[in-house]
Scaffold this active site. Structure first.
Site, mmCIF file in Angstrom:
data_model
loop_
_atom_site.group_PDB
_atom_site.id
_atom_site.type_symbol
_atom_site.label_atom_id
_atom_site.label_comp_id
_atom_site.label_asym_id
_atom_site.label_seq_id
_atom_site.Cartn_x
_atom_site.Cartn_y
_atom_site.Cartn_z
ATOM 1 N N LYS A 153 55.014 32.043 33.531
ATOM 2 C CA LYS A 153 55.432 32.908 32.420
ATOM 3 C C LYS A 153 54.488 32.717 31.227
ATOM 4 C CE LYS A 153 58.679 29.295 31.054
ATOM 5 N NZ LYS A 153 60.031 28.779 31.261
ATOM 6 N N TYR B 106 40.825 29.520 0.501
ATOM 7 C CA TYR B 106 41.879 30.154 -0.303
ATOM 8 C C TYR B 106 42.617 29.117 -1.151
ATOM 9 C CZ TYR B 106 41.510 34.448 2.438
ATOM 10 O OH TYR B 106 41.067 35.593 3.022
#
Ligand SMILES: *Cc1c(COP(=O)(O)O)cnc(C)c1O
Length: 368
Positions: free
Chosen positions: A38, A264
């Site tokens: 999965k 940032y």
């Protein structure tokens, strides 16, 4: 292995083969192997991994969602595929692509039987799930009686397996609870066999349980994490080989003076002359912001370089002061010198989340 020239997740199929054989060697002869692939084979490459596992002799596959199963069928995978978490809206597609649903409640079982009868199917393979303590999906002891009476009568479906999921198979402190789950499962499976008059495959073990509760293997096991080289346990991690190596390169080097800042919010401030490297990988690739501010780092030419400042969407900056490196050099994020479990622990998470979080825009490179 080739040197990375951009951000890539390298997938080593020889490591996958090693893990498959190592896990298989734990099993009694005749016990079947369901490979759990999965979430893109835990962030690797579902089709590439599935083809190799078919070649290695896996008996079964499991995925979570119907769409994942359809993709495998389109890639030419022919072994049976269990859909662990299907919704009734998916049932027509499940049948169309020869996928096998997990039916875990009176509602889902009845809806599937209704559709199978409408389509005049015969012995369509389905799986019944029991809830023995995980309390996620499944029939409990208390609602076993809700298994519709027509399950025995209908010819449209056939219960090919019954299973349960263990909630804490990696934790020795929960041994008593796990054993109680195994006993409950035996009981429920026994009732089912009596009711339907035949014995389906029975399975309860995930990777940790295969190693910790060999007596709970029944007739099949379900392994996911172990196939990719990890097992929630340092000793087991040593027996297995990580399949994925997450690599990137140095895009650019910046030479900073005292007082210069990086990124940032100017979150990193150079205390002295500092050299940083900018890498083309960020939070949109699966490097969560929590790894910034020197919480975690990468390896460049064998040396550890911490992430400085905040993690950007498409970049991180790492401190390479004193490290012999240049633009274009290969960088290892995990694999090799940095084990996935170490890196995930630094982010307060588990290997499962880190590896399934590598986003689909990262190129997967399969190494035979
Ligand atoms: C994901 C999953 C597994 C695989 O577990 P691992 O710990 O990765 O081996 C097995 N069974 C079920 C029901 C699952 O959802």
């Amino acid at each position: 292995m080739p040197k990375a020239e951009e951000t890539v997740l390298e997938i080593d199929l020889n490591a996958l083969a090693h893990n498959f054989k190592t896990i298989k060697s734990q099993l009694k002869p005749g016990v079947k192997f369901m490979s759990v692939i999965k979430a893109y084979a835990y962030g690797n490459d579902a089709a590439g991994i599935a083809h190799k596992l078919e070649e290695l002799g896996t008996d079964y596959f499991a995925v979570a969602y119907t769409e994942e199963g359809i993709r495998l069928r389109k890639a030419g995978i022919s072994r049976p595929i269990l859909i662990l978490n299907p919704q009734p809206v998916n049932y027509p597609e499940i049948i169309k692509h020869c996928l096998e649903p997990n039916l875990y409640s009176a509602r889902t079982l009845q809806l599937f039987i209704d559709l199978a009868e409408k389509q005049n199917l015969e012995d369509y393979p389905v799986h019944i799930k029991f809830n023995t303590g995980m309390n996620r999906l499944g029939f409990t002891e208390a609602n076993y009686h809700q298994i519709p009476k027509n399950l025995k009568k209908t010819k449209s479906i056939k219960v090919v397996s019954a299973f349960t999921h263990l909630a804490a198979s990696e934790d020795w402190k929960e041994r008593e609870f796990t054993l109680s789950q195994i006993y409950k499962f035996k009981d429920l499976a026994g009732s089912l066999i009596e009711d339907i008059g035949y014995e389906p495959l029975l399975h309860s073990c995930n990777t940790s349980a295969i190693f910790n509760y060999p007596s709970a293997s029944f007739s099949m096991v379900r392994s996911g994490l172990g196939l990719y080289g990890f097992a929630n346990d340092d000793n087991l991690n040593k027996k297995l080989k990580p399949v994925g190596t997450f690599k990137t390169i140095i895009s650019q080097i910046q030479n900073l003076e005292k007082g210069d800042t990086v990124g940032y919010g100017r979150a990193f401030k150079a205390e002295t002359t500092t050299k940083t490297a900018t890498l083309p990988v960020g939070h949109a690739d699966g490097i969560k912001r929590i790894y910034g501010h020197e919480k975690a780092g990468v390896f460049i030419n064998g040396q550890y370089a911490p992430i400085v400042g905040t993690v950007c969407m498409d970049s991180i900056m790492v401190n390479v002061t004193g490290i012999n490196c240049e633009e274009g050099d290969e960088v290892i994020i995990f694999g090799g010198p940095q084990h996935v479990s170490e890196l995930s622990a630094k982010g307060g998470t588990v290997s499962y989340e880190l590896i399934t979080g590598i986003s689909q825009r990262v190129k997967r490179v399969i190494i035979q």
